[in-house]
Design a protein around this motif. Structure first.
Motif, PDB file in Angstrom:
ATOM      1  N   ALA A  29       0.825  -1.205   0.000  1.00 55.80           N
ATOM      2  CA  ALA A  29       0.000   0.000   0.000  1.00 55.80           C
ATOM      3  C   ALA A  29       0.860   1.256   0.000  1.00 55.80           C
ATOM      4  CB  ALA A  29      -0.936  -0.014   1.210  1.00 55.80           C
ATOM      5  N   ALA A  30       1.972   1.223   0.752  1.00 59.74           N
ATOM      6  CA  ALA A  30       2.875   2.373   0.787  1.00 59.74           C
ATOM      7  C   ALA A  30       3.480   2.626  -0.590  1.00 59.74           C
ATOM      8  CB  ALA A  30       3.974   2.137   1.823  1.00 59.74           C
ATOM      9  N   LEU A  31       3.856   1.558  -1.291  1.00 56.64           N
ATOM     10  CA  LEU A  31       4.403   1.718  -2.641  1.00 56.64           C
ATOM     11  C   LEU A  31       3.346   2.241  -3.609  1.00 56.64           C
ATOM     12  CD1 LEU A  31       6.608  -1.494  -3.008  1.00 56.64           C
ATOM     13  CD2 LEU A  31       7.397   0.869  -2.821  1.00 56.64           C
ATOM     14  N   LEU A  32       2.122   1.755  -3.466  1.00 57.35           N
ATOM     15  CA  LEU A  32       1.043   2.227  -4.342  1.00 57.35           C
ATOM     16  C   LEU A  32       0.831   3.725  -4.161  1.00 57.35           C
ATOM     17  CD1 LEU A  32      -1.162   1.547  -6.377  1.00 57.35           C
ATOM     18  CD2 LEU A  32      -2.667   0.987  -4.456  1.00 57.35           C
ATOM     19  N   LEU A  33       0.814   4.180  -2.928  1.00 56.20           N
ATOM     20  CA  LEU A  33       0.658   5.610  -2.657  1.00 56.20           C
ATOM     21  C   LEU A  33       1.857   6.408  -3.184  1.00 56.20           C
ATOM     22  CD1 LEU A  33      -0.806   5.536   0.958  1.00 56.20           C
ATOM     23  CD2 LEU A  33      -2.009   6.136  -1.152  1.00 56.20           C
ATOM     24  N   ALA A  34       3.059   5.861  -2.994  1.00 54.64           N
ATOM     25  CA  ALA A  34       4.263   6.543  -3.462  1.00 54.64           C
ATOM     26  C   ALA A  34       4.269   6.668  -4.985  1.00 54.64           C
ATOM     27  CB  ALA A  34       5.509   5.800  -2.986  1.00 54.64           C
ATOM     28  N   GLY A  35       3.893   5.589  -5.672  1.00 60.67           N
ATOM     29  CA  GLY A  35       3.861   5.628  -7.129  1.00 60.67           C
ATOM     30  C   GLY A  35       2.840   6.622  -7.652  1.00 60.67           C
ATOM     31  N   CYS A  36       1.640   6.612  -7.081  1.00 61.88           N
ATOM     32  CA  CYS A  36       0.602   7.549  -7.513  1.00 61.88           C
ATOM     33  C   CYS A  36       1.010   8.987  -7.216  1.00 61.88           C
ATOM     34  CB  CYS A  36      -0.719   7.210  -6.836  1.00 61.88           C
ATOM     35  SG  CYS A  36      -1.442   5.643  -7.391  1.00 61.88           S
ATOM     36  N   ALA A  37       1.665   9.200  -6.065  1.00 66.65           N
ATOM     37  CA  ALA A  37       2.129  10.543  -5.723  1.00 66.65           C
ATOM     38  C   ALA A  37       3.185  11.032  -6.714  1.00 66.65           C
ATOM     39  CB  ALA A  37       2.696  10.547  -4.303  1.00 66.65           C
ATOM     40  N   CYS A  38       4.038  10.117  -7.167  1.00 68.07           N
ATOM     41  CA  CYS A  38       5.071  10.476  -8.139  1.00 68.07           C
ATOM     42  C   CYS A  38       4.444  10.863  -9.479  1.00 68.07           C
ATOM     43  CB  CYS A  38       6.034   9.301  -8.310  1.00 68.07           C
ATOM     44  SG  CYS A  38       7.611   9.734  -9.071  1.00 68.07           S
ATOM     45  N   VAL A  39       3.414  10.110  -9.887  1.00 68.68           N
ATOM     46  CA  VAL A  39       2.702  10.444 -11.123  1.00 68.68           C
ATOM     47  C   VAL A  39       2.023  11.807 -10.989  1.00 68.68           C
ATOM     48  CG1 VAL A  39       0.813   9.780 -12.668  1.00 68.68           C
ATOM     49  CG2 VAL A  39       2.368   8.041 -11.784  1.00 68.68           C
ATOM     50  N   LEU A  40       1.368  12.035  -9.836  1.00 67.48           N
ATOM     51  CA  LEU A  40       0.693  13.307  -9.601  1.00 67.48           C
ATOM     52  C   LEU A  40       1.685  14.471  -9.627  1.00 67.48           C
ATOM     53  CD1 LEU A  40      -1.822  14.919  -8.863  1.00 67.48           C
ATOM     54  CD2 LEU A  40      -1.383  14.379  -6.462  1.00 67.48           C
ATOM     55  N   ALA A  41       2.864  14.260  -9.043  1.00 64.56           N
ATOM     56  CA  ALA A  41       3.883  15.311  -9.064  1.00 64.56           C
ATOM     57  C   ALA A  41       4.286  15.653 -10.495  1.00 64.56           C
ATOM     58  CB  ALA A  41       5.105  14.865  -8.261  1.00 64.56           C
ATOM     59  N   GLY A  42       4.371  14.628 -11.339  1.00 68.02           N
ATOM     60  CA  GLY A  42       4.688  14.877 -12.743  1.00 68.02           C
ATOM     61  C   GLY A  42       3.597  15.660 -13.444  1.00 68.02           C
ATOM     62  N   ALA A  43       2.339  15.339 -13.127  1.00 71.26           N
ATOM     63  CA  ALA A  43       1.221  16.056 -13.744  1.00 71.26           C
ATOM     64  C   ALA A  43       1.211  17.527 -13.325  1.00 71.26           C
ATOM     65  CB  ALA A  43      -0.097  15.379 -13.361  1.00 71.26           C
ATOM     66  N   LEU A  44       1.498  17.786 -12.052  1.00 73.17           N
ATOM     67  CA  LEU A  44       1.496  19.160 -11.565  1.00 73.17           C
ATOM     68  C   LEU A  44       2.691  19.953 -12.086  1.00 73.17           C
ATOM     69  CD1 LEU A  44       0.416  18.535  -7.856  1.00 73.17           C
ATOM     70  CD2 LEU A  44      -0.996  19.361  -9.750  1.00 73.17           C
ATOM     71  N   GLY A  45       3.810  19.260 -12.272  1.00 75.14           N
ATOM     72  CA  GLY A  45       5.018  19.955 -12.715  1.00 75.14           C
ATOM     73  C   GLY A  45       5.162  20.082 -14.218  1.00 75.14           C
ATOM     74  N   ALA A  46       4.331  19.362 -14.978  1.00 76.32           N
ATOM     75  CA  ALA A  46       4.459  19.357 -16.442  1.00 76.32           C
ATOM     76  C   ALA A  46       4.400  20.753 -17.059  1.00 76.32           C
ATOM     77  CB  ALA A  46       3.394  18.445 -17.053  1.00 76.32           C
ATOM     78  N   PRO A  47       3.483  21.650 -16.621  1.00 75.81           N
ATOM     79  CA  PRO A  47       3.440  22.979 -17.264  1.00 75.81           C
ATOM     80  C   PRO A  47       4.735  23.773 -17.118  1.00 75.81           C
ATOM     81  CG  PRO A  47       1.436  22.569 -15.999  1.00 75.81           C
ATOM     82  CD  PRO A  47       2.405  21.483 -15.639  1.00 75.81           C
ATOM     83  N   PHE A  48       5.496  23.514 -16.054  1.00 76.41           N
ATOM     84  CA  PHE A  48       6.717  24.278 -15.825  1.00 76.41           C
ATOM     85  C   PHE A  48       7.890  23.769 -16.662  1.00 76.41           C
ATOM     86  CE2 PHE A  48       4.136  24.433 -11.974  1.00 76.41           C
ATOM     87  CZ  PHE A  48       3.984  25.810 -11.816  1.00 76.41           C
ATOM     88  N   LEU A  49       7.775  22.539 -17.176  1.00 85.51           N
ATOM     89  CA  LEU A  49       8.860  21.998 -17.987  1.00 85.51           C
ATOM     90  C   LEU A  49       9.078  22.799 -19.262  1.00 85.51           C
ATOM     91  CD1 LEU A  49       8.359  18.117 -17.722  1.00 85.51           C
ATOM     92  CD2 LEU A  49      10.172  19.502 -16.695  1.00 85.51           C
ATOM     93  N   ALA A  50       7.972  23.365 -19.784  1.00 89.09           N
ATOM     94  CA  ALA A  50       8.087  24.139 -21.023  1.00 89.09           C
ATOM     95  C   ALA A  50       8.977  25.359 -20.854  1.00 89.09           C
ATOM     96  CB  ALA A  50       6.692  24.562 -21.500  1.00 89.09           C
ATOM     97  N   LEU A  51       9.210  25.788 -19.623  1.00 88.17           N
ATOM     98  CA  LEU A  51      10.039  26.967 -19.371  1.00 88.17           C
ATOM     99  C   LEU A  51      11.523  26.638 -19.376  1.00 88.17           C
ATOM    100  CD1 LEU A  51       7.939  28.473 -16.420  1.00 88.17           C
ATOM    101  CD2 LEU A  51       7.750  28.977 -18.874  1.00 88.17           C
ATOM    102  N   LEU A  52      11.848  25.341 -19.419  1.00 83.46           N
ATOM    103  CA  LEU A  52      13.245  24.918 -19.347  1.00 83.46           C
ATOM    104  C   LEU A  52      13.816  24.678 -20.739  1.00 83.46           C
ATOM    105  CD1 LEU A  52      12.904  22.303 -16.451  1.00 83.46           C
ATOM    106  CD2 LEU A  52      13.522  24.729 -16.262  1.00 83.46           C
ATOM    107  N   GLY A  53      15.137  24.669 -20.822  1.00 82.67           N
ATOM    108  CA  GLY A  53      15.800  24.310 -22.063  1.00 82.67           C
ATOM    109  C   GLY A  53      15.614  22.839 -22.373  1.00 82.67           C
ATOM    110  N   ALA A  54      15.813  22.457 -23.624  1.00 87.11           N
ATOM    111  CA  ALA A  54      15.539  21.088 -24.056  1.00 87.11           C
ATOM    112  C   ALA A  54      16.372  20.060 -23.296  1.00 87.11           C
ATOM    113  CB  ALA A  54      15.784  20.961 -25.560  1.00 87.11           C
TER     114      ALA A  54
END
Length: 284
Positions: A29-54
């Motif tokens: 259960a801890a791994l399931l929560l950790a994995g989902c949290a990691c995916v969520l972090a990627g979703a929240l951070g995706a808009p900011f990636l466009a501001l970075l260099g390639a």
């Protein structure tokens, strides 16, 4: 379901079992929560990636994707990246093609060769993963509309010409990984030919550690009518699971004469057992 769409004989009951060590419910259960949290972090951070260099953006995507796989309790083994040449400025991006076993395949490939994924249009409507895929530049294809295929080929070719790396699972559906897998459809390879883009074959295997050369593990397989939550739970409860991604020598743009020959060559490279014997690897 249209009869021309690829189907696999694999089912969760016959193909997706796990015979190795099993984690307890609290740890899983801890791994399931950790994995989902990691995916969520990627979703929240995706808009900011466009501001970075390639270059920096690609490094962060690789680290995040590798972190997703590790967060779900799966070790990552990478083989063969030294054989992939750097892309020259102004040249077409490569078409990356891989066998397809699991939802884990997507972050696993992105951990090594991040690029624009070609995915079925239904994924756009998935909660959390749909918006994340769209923000990541995923190219969506309507698999049940044969008439839409030429437009998809043109879209992929345009992305390649523009220098994007495009990732495709040309089997068209998931297979359990314990057999030869499915036939590589030729459509995406036509896009590579049209764009004069090289093809980089990739082989994905999931094994139960510590036996590095053990038979492929079925715990990661996401096949048939398997519910996503059932597959997620099977992965996090399967202790000692290792995902191996093997990058094979690229096929040059001026290689095979047509899309079917190119698809057969890539499929042979991915399915060939001799591809499982390189001496050097990187463990994470």
């Amino acid at each position: 379901m249209n009869p021309w769409l690829p189907t696999a004989p694999c089912t969760p009951r016959t193909c997706a079992g796990h015979e190795g060590r099993v984690r307890g419910r609290p740890a899983a259960a801890a791994l399931l929560l950790a994995g989902c949290a990691c995916v969520l972090a990627g979703a929240l951070g995706a808009p900011f990636l466009a501001l970075l260099g390639a270059a920096r953006r690609e490094r962060l995507i690789r680290r995040w994707a590798r972190g997703v796989v590790r967060a779900f309790g799966v070790r990552v083994r990478i083989v063969g990246t030294s054989g992939v040449p750097d892309k020259a400025p102004g040249s077409p991006g490569p078409l990356v093609v891989a066998n397809h076993i699991s939802w884990l395949d997507v972050p696993l490939v992105a951990a090594v060769l991040p690029g624009r994924m070609l995915a079925k249009s239904e994924i756009r409507r998935w909660p959390l993963l749909g918006p994340l895929a769209a923000r990541g530049g995923t190219l969506f294809v309507e698999r049940d509309r044969l008439r839409a295929l030429p437009a998809t080929v043109r879209t992929v070719a345009a992305a390649l010409r523009g220098g994007s790396r495009v990732v495709v699972f040309p089997e068209g559906t998931t297979w359990c990984g314990r057999g030869p897998g499915g036939r590589f459809g030729p459509a995406a390879f036509q896009a590579a030919i049209d764009a004069h883009a090289p093809v980089v074959p990739v082989r994905i295997t999931y094994r139960a550690a510590p036996a590095e050369h053990a038979a492929p593990a079925g715990a990661a397989a996401f096949v048939g009518d398997d519910p996503l939550i059932a597959s997620l739970w099977r992965v996090v409860t399967a202790a000692g699971l290792t995902a191996e991604i093997r990058v094979l020598p690229p096929i040059p743009a001026d290689g095979p004469p047509d899309r079917r020959a190119l698809a057969r060559r890539a499929q042979t490279a991915v399915a060939n057992d001799s591809a499982n014997r390189p001496p050097e690897s990187v463990h994470h």
